[in-house]
Design an enzyme around this catalytic site. Structure first.
Site, short mmCIF file in Angstrom:
data_model
loop_
_atom_site.label_atom_id
_atom_site.label_comp_id
_atom_site.label_asym_id
_atom_site.label_seq_id
_atom_site.Cartn_x
_atom_site.Cartn_y
_atom_site.Cartn_z
N LYS A 22 0.79 -1.34 0.18
CA LYS A 22 -0.06 0.10 -0.05
C LYS A 22 0.86 1.26 -0.03
CE LYS A 22 -1.72 1.69 4.16
NZ LYS A 22 -1.55 3.03 4.19
N ASN A 23 2.05 1.19 0.91
CA ASN A 23 2.58 2.57 1.06
C ASN A 23 3.53 2.66 -0.25
OD1 ASN A 23 1.27 3.08 3.36
ND2 ASN A 23 3.18 2.42 4.60
N CYS A 116 -5.73 12.53 12.08
CA CYS A 116 -6.04 11.18 11.97
C CYS A 116 -6.16 10.43 12.86
CB CYS A 116 -5.39 10.38 10.65
SG CYS A 116 -3.92 9.67 11.29
N ARG A 121 -1.12 14.83 12.03
CA ARG A 121 -0.20 14.66 10.89
C ARG A 121 0.07 15.77 10.06
NH1 ARG A 121 -1.13 8.89 10.01
NH2 ARG A 121 0.19 8.85 8.41
N ASP A 305 4.48 1.01 12.16
CA ASP A 305 3.14 0.19 11.51
C ASP A 305 3.17 -1.20 12.19
OD1 ASP A 305 2.50 2.40 10.35
OD2 ASP A 305 2.84 1.86 8.19
N ARG A 397 -8.33 -0.60 4.51
CA ARG A 397 -7.73 0.51 3.85
C ARG A 397 -6.34 -0.07 3.45
NH1 ARG A 397 -5.86 4.49 7.61
NH2 ARG A 397 -4.26 4.59 6.06
#
Ligand code: UD1
Length: 416
Positions: A22-23, A116, A121, A305, A397
């Site tokens: 994803k990133n 968030c 952020r 993460d 997500r």
């Protein structure tokens, strides 16, 4: 609203191919704007954040379509320079589009991404770097008006190695004249993947993976076919699932060099982890051992993460483990939910101490954020009885289909 039902207590046995990162794909999707051409992304994960990025590209006049796991994006029709407030709010990392839109259109207008679930952020480093390259940015009433008829390369020194700022500035620098160097750049593997993508499109970028990234701007970029790197946090999640539940799994496509701090800790906890070109195997026995303090840090340090996910794996360990969260302020929101399952965790500021318990039990729990949600799945596999996990939109997500993958690994997980 969908929910996940996971029945734990059994050992895992199975194999899964790890999805694309994803990133990595989010900045790459922003980077497609620089090409004005067609890009084919292979191994593109089908995620809520990817859908949100595609909607942003479409709102700017680009076209996108899926064929299996391949996403084609044609950015020839780019006409706008504005991202609506509604689209900005769908995904916090939408700020990454700023550098690319500025480079291609000379102006950009988007709302401030705001906070968030992990706390504030800020994007001050993104903005000051863009100003260094010559952009004029007005921040009026939560809307950023950016103008840069001409971006000029120069040295930018980041005060901290922000992943998003490094990526945003790499994209803007591709459209600047001359050479830009980004000092104290983030060194994450996803930045290397972004560089590899840009180079495949004809850009001159070097140094990614080290603290200094150099971009020789002003090249005309073209489309390409590119395969997205495997997701190292999804890999960490399934390794931790096996560590928590016990058993033996194989993660095809996973690359250990991207997560050696995580695998080192899993070995210390008593797992057998081995890797080759095809992927990573992990086997674990009944209960893990507590490990030395786990301190999150920018890459190559322990990834923030993976903090919640590793914590979930250690809930039934023998002994106590100290966690220290150094990247985000509000990253222990999963703790209350894990406590409902019988976990023993004490939080004080940035620190959390997990004291292993003999057994966890299933409970109704709620996802508080993406990785916190994944941590609940890991804990549920190690708990006796059934866990009902709600608000799984957070998990969507970042995971294509976590229930499908956990079933392939021998877990009892269904989405209802
Ligand atoms: C990226 C990842 C996210 C991961 C994080 C840290 C993506 C899409 N997301 O987020 O999953 O958790 O890296 O590895 O790739 N900061 C500032 N000013 C700025 C920018 C950042 O103060 O302008 C601070 C942040 O508040 C945070 C720290 O720097 O405390 C790290 O943030 P950053 O590396 O920018 O993370 P993201 O790119 O947002």
């Amino acid at each position: 609203m969908s929910q996940l039902f996971i029945r734990g207590g059994g050992r895992l046995r199975g194999e899964v191919t790890v999805q694309g990162a994803k990133n990595s794909v989010l900045p790459i999707l922003a980077a497609t704007l620089l090409t004005g051409d067609t890009v084919e992304l292979r191994g593109c994960p089908r995620l809520r954040d990817v859908d949100a990025s595609v909607r942003i590209l479409e709102s700017l006049g680009c076209e996108a379509h899926w064929e299996g796991g391949c996403l084609s994006v044609d950015t020839a029709g780019l006409k706008g320079c504005e991202i609506s407030d509604r689209l900005m709010r769908e995904m916090r990392s939408s700020a990454i589009f700023l550098g690319a839109i500025l480079a291609r259109q000379g102006q950009a207008e988007l709302s401030y991404p705001g906070g968030c679930e992990l706390g504030p952020r800020p994007i001050d480093l993104h903005l000051s770097g863009l100003r260094d390259l010559g952009a004029e940015i007005d921040d009026a009433g939560g809307v950023l008006y950016c103008r840069a008829p001409r971006l000029r390369g120069r040295e930018i020194v980041l005060s901290l190695p922000s992943v998003g700022a490094t990526e945003n500035l790499m994209l803007a620098a591709c459209g600047a004249s001359g050479v830009t160097t980004i000092a104290n750049a983030a060194r994450e593997p996803e930045i290397v993947d972004l560089q590899n993508f840009l180079v495949s499109c004809g850009a001159r970028v070097s140094g990614a993976g080290t603290s200094t990234v150099a971009v020789e701007g002003g090249q005309k970029l073209h489309g390409c076919t590119y395969t997205v790197m495997p997701d190292r946090i999804v890999t960490a999640t399934y390794l931790c699932a096996a560590a928590a539940a016990g058993g033996e799994i194989f993660l095809r496509n996973a690359r250990e060099e991207h997560l050696s701090t995580v695998t080192a800790i899993l070995r210390e906890a008593g797992c057998a982890v081995s890797a080759d070109a095809a992927g990573i195997s992990c086997s674990a026995g009944e209960r893990l051992q507590a490990v030395r303090p786990v301190r999150t840090a920018p890459y190559p340090g322990f990834p923030t993460d993976a903090q919640a996910i590793l914590m979930a794996a250690l809930l039934r360990s023998r002994g106590a483990t100290l966690f220290e969260e150094n990247i985000f302020e509000n990253r222990y929101r999963h703790v209350d939910e894990l406590t409902r399952m019988g976990a023993h965790i004490r939080v004080s500021g940035r620190a959390a101490v997990v004291t292993g318990v003999e057994a966890l039990h299933g409970a109704p729990v709620r996802c508080t954020d993406l990785r916190g949600g994944a941590a609940l799945c890991v804990a549920a596999l190690a708990a006796e009885g059934e866990t009902r996990i709600s608000e799984i939109c957070h998990i969507d997500r970042g995971y294509e289909d976590i229930a499908r993958d956990l079933r392939a690994l021998g877990g009892d997980a269904v989405r209802v």
